[in-house]
Design an enzyme around this catalytic site. Structure first.
Site, short mmCIF file in Angstrom:
data_model
loop_
_atom_site.label_atom_id
_atom_site.label_comp_id
_atom_site.label_asym_id
_atom_site.label_seq_id
_atom_site.Cartn_x
_atom_site.Cartn_y
_atom_site.Cartn_z
CG HIS B 17 -1.90 -1.06 1.33
ND1 HIS B 17 -2.13 -1.78 2.49
CD2 HIS B 17 -2.74 -1.58 0.41
CE1 HIS B 17 -3.09 -2.68 2.28
NE2 HIS B 17 -3.47 -2.59 1.02
CE LYS B 41 -14.53 -7.60 6.53
NZ LYS B 41 -14.10 -7.84 5.14
NE ARG B 90 -2.52 -8.27 -3.34
CZ ARG B 90 -2.42 -9.56 -3.02
NH1 ARG B 90 -1.24 -10.11 -2.88
NH2 ARG B 90 -3.49 -10.28 -2.82
CB SER B 128 -4.54 -6.54 4.66
OG SER B 128 -4.06 -5.30 4.21
#
Lengths: 155, 155, 155, 155, 155, 155
Positions: B17, B41, B90, B128
């Site tokens: 990031h 969440k 990615r 992450s």
């Protein structure tokens, strides 16, 4: 007479789903839109409201009906005496998932065939998951669900 | 003046990031790193600690700021008067997901453009999600987060 | 001033390419559409006609120009003093190819950054390769190339 | 009456192609296997021998015929008065290519629908391209082409 | 002596997993099937029953053992003095996930190598996730788990 | 004793290929790097120079040798009495191609197993194809081929 089931969770039913059903009517004489109930996952819309929304969309199409089921999709097919499963394909990752499901279904019931139509180009990014995200923040999903459908009636 | 938001959950912010933000500063005069809150969440790091970590990383960069938001990303863009969304790419499966989100955003707000940079080759496997797995077992993530960041301060 | 090159073979230039350039003008002050010559592969349109077609499309846009080059893309960038390469992304398999090229370019010239925009949803299936197939059989490509472009003038 | 064309180069026709046709006969009353001629690319088998091989495979199936064509697939469909194109899907990269072709066909002739069946699990790796490689070295392809077909008769 | 761990959740162990282990015994002198415990995610089968099922499958193979672990996979490898991780690959999306994990493991412990075998063609669609779906509806999974395994004993 | 062949065209051999071989030596006692000759496709480097380059790279490794072959890879394996094929995996599209080849090889010779290692993260974008492009324009490939290899000696 050729009959197919179009299984899914349809939470909610999108303009992409509608287009797949309408185009598949050229191929099948009857289509049952079949909402798989998942006892573990609470939906966004209730199964009843999802059914109602879809019934309202196809109220003028006698060849389309809506049912819910709480069993394996191939068991539901057998109960209904239907050998075709209809699915829409959007993306390459969709494809790999759909292929595994369809091939497993075939291993279990050899006579069941899954038939795939593509979503229309303009519907490719439209998925129930993204619509739920938009609805959570009271965003406007009217462009992404069947015409003249007021989503608020079904929330 | 060209401004962009860089939305994500950043739970936690990775070296990948950071690299995307630093390289994007060649393109944009100002970048807001925007942490989308997800009331449903529970995160691994609190949103406050995620913000703090990122602020510490960019404390010497006036053109980078951090905000949290609890609405659709395009609504946040409009509130901030910003037309560019920055995203890092990615993998191929990342790409299909990002494409759907970006195209839906465009359907909703035609003037909003999503700009993609690649992660650097060496950061490709860093996500992450994997960092959270490592942290859960007290593994060492220092190679995968911005330099001189002590993750323990933010857990 | 931010300048970018948009490299490709553009054989022919499609409505998807045009859309990427027009949207990228929000990001860059100047864009050079750069036709890579491939001495080994005879094109469908001549490089001269490809240039002419693109020049005609952008004849009212001073910030867009067209050049041809016969070297590595990064060498062309250096000659022009440009650090940004602009590319459009359509599909997941596109992405993997583009990622390899962009990461190799970066290994060779660290300061060169590739910036990706998505094609618009409706342009996703449009590729130069398919247009060449259609043209080979005298099919109608007018929907897939920039408006008011008469492809026959450039064949 | 529902009729479909099954277009391809079939160089050679594989056991996977055969399975798609046989299963599609549950869906369509008539299937035309249509060999697209490519004047530029010399095939491995001649078009005549590819036709002969397929005719021999389906000599007992009146509902299956073989034709060759040298035009756009949608033009061939229109000539034959057929609205369905049948295609088999093997892999995710297949899918992205097929999607582009099918969506472009639809842009050009709105009433033409492409219907996809999956190859059977055990046929997934079987492709004409790999069979050509094997044949080039006189390898044994009998497991990968329709039963009782002696490939030597068609080389 | 070459030893490998074969990590996974094996919930349940499939015929595909079994085939990978048996074929890998040509490569490794000893294989530890290692069930990663996930304290947060309640499994379908208990870890104890998953272990028992696998032990029963390999009761005649001295070179195969079963263990559970509750730490990072690379930590478990180090504890056991093992440098090889064995994994099966089924699909392209599997591959991208596996690549990220394997490359991260390598970043953390440079000497640890992940070795991949393909699942057999006929096992490609078989995944633990789909088996759990079938089991939830009391479907028959006997074709998809190792021979002579009565899944009811382990539920 | 475990022996493997590492087949490819190696035109040219890259730093990624070298890394796969060196790491595979932990797994195999002997590795034959096998250059498949393709009579139809003229290579960039001659087969002789490709062999020479690889021999120079591994001149101090007795367990690595180089051979050329002009037959099916599985026929070469049988001739050499070898049951393992070693392959490196870089991307998801690589994977689908490799899977088809490996599964077809297995159909033809059941005892032959293909073993996959990942390329290292930093080598992911490095492919022979891109190196040939760079070499065509006299670009510098020294970072992408084995250390101390002067590519000019082999052109």
């Amino acid at each position: 007479m050729k009959r197919a089931i179009f299984p899914g969770s349809f939470d909610p039913f999108t303009i992409g789903h509608e287009s797949v059903v309408l185009r598949a009517l050229e191929l099948f004489d009857e289509i049952i839109i079949a909402i798989g109930m998942n006892s573990e996952k609470k939906g966004f819309l209730t199964v009843e409201n999802r059914m109602k929304l879809i019934e309202d969309v196809f109220k003028d199409k006698d060849s389309v009906s809506v049912k819910q089921y709480n069993k394996l999709t191939i068991s539901f097919c057998k109960d209904e005496g239907i050998n075709f499963i209809l699915r829409g394909l959007r993306t390459a990752s969709d494809f790999e998932y759909e292929r595994a499901i369809a091939q497993m279904n075939r291993f279990m019931e050899n006579e069941i065939e899954t038939v795939f139509l593509l979503t229309e180009t303009k519907h490719t990014p439209v998925s129930s998951g993204i619509l739920r995200e938009i609805l959570k923040y009271n965003g406007d999903v009217s462009k992404f669900i069947p015409k003249n459908t007021d989503i608020k009636k079904y929330l």
